[in-house]
Every structure is written in C-alpha cells, then in structure tokens.
Design a protein around this motif. Structure first.
Motif, PDB file in Angstrom:
ATOM      1  N   ALA A  17       4.524   5.835   9.205  1.00 42.02           N
ATOM      2  CA  ALA A  17       5.871   6.399   9.070  1.00 42.02           C
ATOM      3  C   ALA A  17       6.715   5.573   8.113  1.00 42.02           C
ATOM      4  CB  ALA A  17       6.544   6.475  10.438  1.00 42.02           C
ATOM      5  N   ALA A  18       6.596   4.253   8.207  1.00 40.41           N
ATOM      6  CA  ALA A  18       7.347   3.373   7.304  1.00 40.41           C
ATOM      7  C   ALA A  18       6.914   3.589   5.862  1.00 40.41           C
ATOM      8  CB  ALA A  18       7.153   1.913   7.712  1.00 40.41           C
ATOM      9  N   ASN A  19       5.608   3.800   5.657  1.00 41.24           N
ATOM     10  CA  ASN A  19       5.116   3.988   4.293  1.00 41.24           C
ATOM     11  C   ASN A  19       5.534   5.339   3.718  1.00 41.24           C
ATOM     12  OD1 ASN A  19       3.319   2.790   2.134  1.00 41.24           O
ATOM     13  ND2 ASN A  19       2.383   4.804   2.383  1.00 41.24           N
ATOM     14  N   VAL A  20       5.577   6.386   4.556  1.00 40.79           N
ATOM     15  CA  VAL A  20       6.055   7.686   4.079  1.00 40.79           C
ATOM     16  C   VAL A  20       7.502   7.552   3.606  1.00 40.79           C
ATOM     17  CG1 VAL A  20       6.637  10.044   4.754  1.00 40.79           C
ATOM     18  CG2 VAL A  20       4.483   9.063   5.482  1.00 40.79           C
ATOM     19  N   GLY A  25      11.318   6.900  -1.316  1.00 40.38           N
ATOM     20  CA  GLY A  25      12.167   6.084  -2.179  1.00 40.38           C
ATOM     21  C   GLY A  25      11.597   5.895  -3.565  1.00 40.38           C
ATOM     22  N   GLN A  26      10.290   6.071  -3.695  1.00 44.73           N
ATOM     23  CA  GLN A  26       9.629   5.961  -5.004  1.00 44.73           C
ATOM     24  C   GLN A  26       9.530   7.307  -5.715  1.00 44.73           C
ATOM     25  OE1 GLN A  26       8.813   2.688  -5.940  1.00 44.73           O
ATOM     26  NE2 GLN A  26       9.968   2.441  -4.024  1.00 44.73           N
ATOM     27  N   GLY A  27      10.093   8.357  -5.095  1.00 46.73           N
ATOM     28  CA  GLY A  27      10.058   9.673  -5.710  1.00 46.73           C
ATOM     29  C   GLY A  27       8.906  10.541  -5.257  1.00 46.73           C
ATOM     30  N   THR A  38      -3.108   2.999  -1.033  1.00 50.33           N
ATOM     31  CA  THR A  38      -2.567   1.684  -0.697  1.00 50.33           C
ATOM     32  C   THR A  38      -1.198   1.857  -0.055  1.00 50.33           C
ATOM     33  OG1 THR A  38      -1.549   1.424  -2.875  1.00 50.33           O
ATOM     34  CG2 THR A  38      -3.792   0.560  -2.606  1.00 50.33           C
ATOM     35  N   LEU A  39      -0.673   0.780   0.502  1.00 45.14           N
ATOM     36  CA  LEU A  39       0.602   0.816   1.209  1.00 45.14           C
ATOM     37  C   LEU A  39       1.702   0.122   0.413  1.00 45.14           C
ATOM     38  CD1 LEU A  39      -0.584  -0.093   4.835  1.00 45.14           C
ATOM     39  CD2 LEU A  39      -0.115   2.181   3.914  1.00 45.14           C
ATOM     40  N   PHE A  40       2.884   0.677   0.458  1.00 47.73           N
ATOM     41  CA  PHE A  40       4.111   0.051  -0.046  1.00 47.73           C
ATOM     42  C   PHE A  40       4.014  -0.423  -1.492  1.00 47.73           C
ATOM     43  CE2 PHE A  40       3.945  -0.763   4.589  1.00 47.73           C
ATOM     44  CZ  PHE A  40       5.001   0.064   4.962  1.00 47.73           C
ATOM     45  N   GLY A  41       3.216   0.287  -2.296  1.00 51.12           N
ATOM     46  CA  GLY A  41       3.102  -0.065  -3.703  1.00 51.12           C
ATOM     47  C   GLY A  41       2.351  -1.364  -3.960  1.00 51.12           C
ATOM     48  N   LEU A  42       1.671  -1.898  -2.947  1.00 50.86           N
ATOM     49  CA  LEU A  42       0.929  -3.152  -3.103  1.00 50.86           C
ATOM     50  C   LEU A  42      -0.388  -2.914  -3.839  1.00 50.86           C
ATOM     51  CD1 LEU A  42       1.392  -4.429   0.575  1.00 50.86           C
ATOM     52  CD2 LEU A  42       2.684  -5.178  -1.433  1.00 50.86           C
ATOM     53  N   GLU A 344      15.484  11.573  -7.411  1.00 47.55           N
ATOM     54  CA  GLU A 344      15.043  11.679  -6.023  1.00 47.55           C
ATOM     55  C   GLU A 344      13.621  12.237  -5.968  1.00 47.55           C
ATOM     56  OE1 GLU A 344      16.926  10.377  -3.791  1.00 47.55           O
ATOM     57  OE2 GLU A 344      18.588  10.039  -5.175  1.00 47.55           O
ATOM     58  N   ALA A 345      13.155  12.546  -4.747  1.00 50.44           N
ATOM     59  CA  ALA A 345      11.753  12.887  -4.543  1.00 50.44           C
ATOM     60  C   ALA A 345      11.373  14.224  -5.169  1.00 50.44           C
ATOM     61  CB  ALA A 345      11.452  12.917  -3.037  1.00 50.44           C
ATOM     62  N   GLY A 346      10.176  14.251  -5.740  1.00 48.71           N
ATOM     63  CA  GLY A 346       9.617  15.487  -6.271  1.00 48.71           C
ATOM     64  C   GLY A 346       9.597  15.544  -7.781  1.00 48.71           C
ATOM     65  N   SER A 347       8.735  16.415  -8.299  1.00 53.10           N
ATOM     66  CA  SER A 347       8.690  16.712  -9.734  1.00 53.10           C
ATOM     67  C   SER A 347       8.500  18.221  -9.830  1.00 53.10           C
ATOM     68  CB  SER A 347       7.530  15.965 -10.407  1.00 53.10           C
ATOM     69  OG  SER A 347       6.318  16.201  -9.723  1.00 53.10           O
TER      70      SER A 347
END
Length: 647
Positions: A17-20, A25-27, A38-42, A344-347
């Motif tokens: 849930a935290a990663n979703v 936030g990353q779009g 991967t998680l959290f852009g790591l 914001e989120a989406g393309s």
C-alpha cells in the motif's frame, strides 16, 4: 479504513500500500507486480534488501495479496476495497475506478450520422487552395525554392508524377490551371482528413507537433459542424477549454487568428466562440472541497467541447470531465502526444494515442475517402486486431508548416523524439541559424547564459522605465524565456532566478529593495478562482499612477488587471521557469538549460517539450552526452489504460 481494521496487520499489505502511494507521487497510476518490479524507486539490490525483511519471496506477492480481504479483484467492485488487483497491477481503488471510467467512456463512443455529400461540399470550400498566398511565398525564390514552397503549402505527395516545368510556368501567370496540373489525387492534406474524421465521431483526438496546425484544423472543424447545425436549425453550443490560463489564452489567440481567415459565412463565424476558458472553471471548482459543481449528477450544458493541450490532463481530471459530459456531446481532444505527460498521475493522451495507432477500419477509410476525396489505403495501414471505437477516432497531423527541412528547431525536436543519435550529434554543426548549443559546465558558458538572459530581458525593463502600457510590457517579456529541467541548484530555477536578478541589478535595470520591486516577473503556482488567476499565469510588477506596486496580468480576453502583491495566491519569481511549467506556452526566443550531470528527470519528453516551446530561436546550454542520454530515455508510466483500450 479496512487497512487498519485487522488486529494483526499484514506487513506485506502495508508495504504494498505504501508503494502504491509512492508510485502515484511519481505519476504512476498503479504498481506493477510483474517480474522484476522494485519498491520506492530503489535499484534492484536495495529493493531486494527491503523485501527480504518480509521473509516473503517476491514471486509469492501476487497470490498473497489476492488472498487478503482488503484487496479486491478485477471485475468485482460491488463493495469498494482500499486496493484493487487487476491482473498484475495493484491500484488504490479510486484510481482503478478513474481508469475504468475513462476506458469505458472512450470505448463506448460511436460514429455520428453525417450527410456525406453536404459535408464533402463544405470541406471543399473550407480547404480551398489559396493561390494568392502560395504565389506570395514563392516570390523571389529559385525554381527549386518555388517547388519546395508548392510542395509544402499544397501538401503534394506524388511529387515525381507532376509536370513541374508547366506548373512553374503557370505559377505567376495562370494559377487557374494549377488545379488541373496539381490534382487533389497528388496531394494529401492531413488537416482535411482530421476534420472529416472528427466530424464523423462523437469522440476524436487530433494530435500533432508544433506548427502542424491543430487549432487551424479545429477551427475549420467547428465551422463545418456549425454550418451543418444551422442547416438543421440547431446550431451547436460550443465550449473551448485548456488545462491552464496560459494555454487558454494561447488557444483564444490561435482560434481568433484562424477565424479571421476561414472561408465561411459571418453567421457561421459568429457562432464559433473566440474565447477559451480553463477546464477547472468549466467544471466549477468548489472551494475547499473535492469534486466539481458539474459531475455525473449535474452535467455540463454544451454540444461540443474542444480541449487543447490534452497531454497536460491527468487521469482523475479526465475522469471527472468525461462523467460531466452530456451523453450527446462531442469531445475533441487536441495535443501533442510526444510532450510531457501531466504533472499528476497518468499519461492519458499518450495512452489513447498508443491504443489508437493501429490504423483505421475499412469502414472508416471508405467514409474518409467519400468526405475528402483522398485515398488513405496507400498511406494508412489496415486496422489490425484493435478496438474500432478508439482507433477510428485519432488523426495525427504529420506535417509541420512552421518547422521544415531548413529549421534547426524542427530538426532537433525530431532527432530527440525519434532517438536519432547520429542526427543529434551533427545537428549543431549543420548550418542552422535558429539553434545554438553551448557547454554549461564551464564558467564562461554559465556567464554567457546569464549575459544572454540579461540582454533579452533588458527590453521589457526599459519599457517599464518609459511608462509603456502594461500590454506591451507583458508582450515584450513573453517573447523570451529561460527554461530549466530542475528546480534546485545553479542550473535550476532557484539558482538561475537569483543569478539573473543579481546581474540585472548590477546593470541598473532593476532595483531590488525587498521581495517586491518594479520589474519583478512572477508565476502563479496555485489557482485562485476568485481572482481569476491560475497556475502558470505570468504577471509583471509595475507602478500605478500613485507610485504603488501592482502586478499586471493579461487575461485570455486581452484585458489587463492589476493586483496588490498581498492579494496574489502562491507565486514565484520567473526569470527562469521549469519546462513542466512552460507547457501550454510558446516563446519566440528560448534558452533551455540542462544540468551537467545526468538525472532521471531528464527524459526524452522533457527535452522535446522544452525544444518545442521555441518558435524562432533556441539556445541550448547543455553537454552533448546529457542530450544523447535524454533522447535514449523515454518516460515510462505505469498504467492500465492502454491495455483496457485495446481489449
């Protein structure tokens, strides 16, 4: 709430849930659980270390999440759950719903009943050749130059089949013979095809790069639909909108210019709105509350809605817009599919264009041939297994009338967009006079950047000193802009705004005595519907007749209003702005600054968007390796919209 109901919290659920939320936030609309995620852009190593703390193998995540009561499955949704698992994509419920709403709307759109003979006749008049204009473009040119102008302005495709000596001989004396010497069968006008396509669909997308004539095309489309409506005794109620005030102002200006040249009656012309507004104002913002005044229970009152700069619209806003449309309304999206996606989120526009790029159905190609007299079978691929409602609704404008083979800006934009590294390496030494590149990593390069900015901004500051009218001051400022990829650091807007401001003061062009001073340009960063100021609007600080500082803004209707500094919503100094903020704007002269180190922010779409803000001159301060890396780095956003549209 359900996430907190469990007496024994599931660490996997908490982490997922935290990663979703992080991905939003990353779009990204969702989190992909496909192999290799991967998680959290790591990076893979760091992400694996974090996953190891759960003691749950990566390949078991999907089945474990399916078994929890707070994760719904695709096709369900009778009872909302905080998370939804759709295939290998994990969503927050609300975003899964947004995506499904948009896909269902677009796939449910259909063709419109059209009198093809009547529409054909009107289209022929709207796209009648302007030989007077073409002759003017050819004056003083060599024979090769005249041939190039004819090919450009008459959209000639079958170049080698024509009698060029006869054509050039008739050009200045017997233009009445050019119709037979250059038959329409030798030409292909994508603007005409776009108008015909959009007239035949209740939903359409007209996409193209700068200079391809999107607003000229949509103006002719509105003339066609208005004329057809008047003949039926029911002229359509048309609304024009864009995501930002700046984009709305540009749309207003472009539509006004196109209306003046269009070949239609005054009655038709008067029915086409010359004023565009913002999307938020159309929907009706409710201060302090989510949602809009107009929604699925209170629909908009219109027959045709044109939305410009559609690439800037995020998934939630698009969903809200589609829900608020009346069932009978036509929706026409304009935009450049290759530009940056929404902040914001989406393309959404990119996903729609990708899903629609499978060619037209035979039925649609036959209809377009009847409406335009042009055969698409040789240039447009036959439709493969795709959703007809979506793929029959897109027209790509493929020819730029602003940027041709002699344009460095156009050539650079194309090289970046197509990842043509060979052209990219040679383009700055090819003799183009509208582009230049300098290194940013050297002290001399940085000083050149500041000096060029000072010289460009000197004109509007001199107009302020001369007490010129605010309209002229704003117009002078908006002819030039410094664009940055980053916000922070010496190559970002924070460092450059400070450096340019200091250099202008040293030259005596401004006198900085505090936060506010005469000549300070500001960019609005938060909408204020009460004042009519919106994110992206630019104002200039001037003194009124009493000597008080006021910030002057020009609205889409060309009227200028002045505000006290204390009344402005959130804002920032704008000698330099981010490329993201420049979307929906164009400037005659652009300086674009990329950092001297690679960054995930520097993508193909970002650089392409920055390049295409320039109309006449682009000066790029960047290292060649950064530019090459950007061309190789397209933006990839996690979304399921494309898959839904092609199903």
């Amino acid at each position: 709430a359900k996430l907190n109901d469990s007496l024994d919290p599931d660490p996997l659920l908490t982490l997922a849930a935290a990663n979703v939320s992080f991905e939003l936030g990353q779009g990204n609309v969702c989190m992909s659980l496909a192999s290799g995620f991967t998680l959290f852009g790591l990076d893979e190593q760091e992400s694996a270390t974090l996953m190891d703390t759960l003691a749950i193998p990566k390949h078991q995540w999907l089945s474990r999440l399916q078994g929890t009561h707070v994760v719904g499955a695709r096709g369900e949704g009778n009872e909302p759950t905080p998370l939804v698992l759709d295939g290998e994509r994990l969503y927050l419920y609300r975003y899964w719903q947004y995506e499904r709403n948009v896909a269902d709307f677009l796939k449910g759109r259909s063709s419109e009943t059209l009198d093809t003979d009547e529409a054909f006749s009107i289209l022929q008049r709207l796209f009648q050749r302007d030989y007077h204009f073409v002759v003017q473009q050819c004056k003083g040119q060599s024979e090769a130059g005249q041939k190039a102008e004819l090919i450009k302005w008459l959209d000639i495709e079958s170049v080698d089949t024509l009698d060029w000596p006869a054509i050039l001989g008739s050009l200045h004396h017997r233009t009445d013979t050019l119709d037979s010497l250059i038959p329409e069968s030798a030409c292909l006008n994508w603007q005409k095809i776009a108008v015909a396509l959009a007239a035949s669909r209740s939903f359409s997308v007209i996409s193209g790069g700068p200079g391809t004539g999107k607003t000229t095309t949509v103006t002719r489309l509105l003339a066609l639909l208005t004329e057809l409506g008047l003949k039926r005794g029911s002229p359509p109620d048309i609304k024009l909108v864009a995501p930002t005030g700046k984009a709305a102002a540009r749309l207003t200006e472009s539509i006004g210019g196109a209306l003046a040249k269009i070949n239609c009656s005054e009655t038709v012309r008067d029915r086409i709105p010359a004023q565009a507004g913002t999307l938020h104002r159309l929907l009706g913002v409710i201060p302090g509350k989510p949602g809009f005044v107009h929604n699925k229970n209170n629909r908009l009152h219109l027959d045709i809605l044109v939305v410009d700069e559609a690439s800037m619209i995020d998934l939630p806003l698009m969903s809200h817009l589609l829900e608020a449309l009346p069932d009978h309304a036509r929706l026409i999206l304009l935009g450049d599919r290759d530009q940056l996606s929404s902040v914001e989120a989406g393309s959404v526009l990119g996903d729609i264009c990708a899903a629609a790029s499978f060619g037209y159905s035979n039925e649609q190609r036959n209809l377009l041939a009847r409406l335009t007299g042009q055969d698409l079978y040789s240039v447009e691929p036959a439709q493969t297994d795709a959703n007809q409602a979506v793929s029959d609704s897109l027209c790509l404008l493929r020819k730029s009338y602003r940027f041709d083979a002699h344009s460095g800006i156009g050539s650079l934009a194309k090289a970046v967009n197509t990842n043509d590294l060979r052209s990219l390496k040679s383009i700055f030494t090819s003799g183009f006079d509208d582009i230049e590149r300098f290194s940013i990593a050297t002290e001399s390069g940085y000083q050149r950047l500041i000096q060029q900015s000072v010289e460009a901004y000197q004109h509007y500051l001199e107009l302020i000193q001369q007490k010129t009218e605010p309209q002229q001051i704003l117009a002078a400022f908006n002819r030039f802009q410094v664009l940055c990829a980053l916000r922070e650091g010496p190559y970002g807007i924070s460092g450059l705004n400070e450096a340019i401001e200091k250099a202008l003061q040293q030259k005596g062009l401004i006198e900085v005595t505090g936060q506010w001073y005469e000549g300070r340009p500001v960019l609005i960063t938060r909408n204020d519907h009460g004042l009519g100021l919106y994110n992206g609007d630019i104002g200039i600080t001037i003194r009124d007749s009493n000597g008080q500082l006021r910030i002057a803004f020009q609205f889409p209707d060309k009227q200028v209003s002045q505000f006290l500094p204390s009344r402005l919503p959130e804002h920032e100094t704008v000698f330099a702005m981010t490329i993201h903020k420049s979307q929906g704007s164009e400037f005659a002269d652009v300086v674009m600054v990329l950092p001297d180190q690679d960054s995930p922010i520097i993508t193909r779409e970002l650089v392409y968007t920055g390049i295409t803000r320039a109309k006449s001159k682009l000066t790029l301060f960047a290292e060649m390796d950064i530019l090459l890396q950007a061309a190789k780095s397209p933006t990839k956003r996690q979304s399921g919209l494309y898959q839904r549209l092609v199903q």
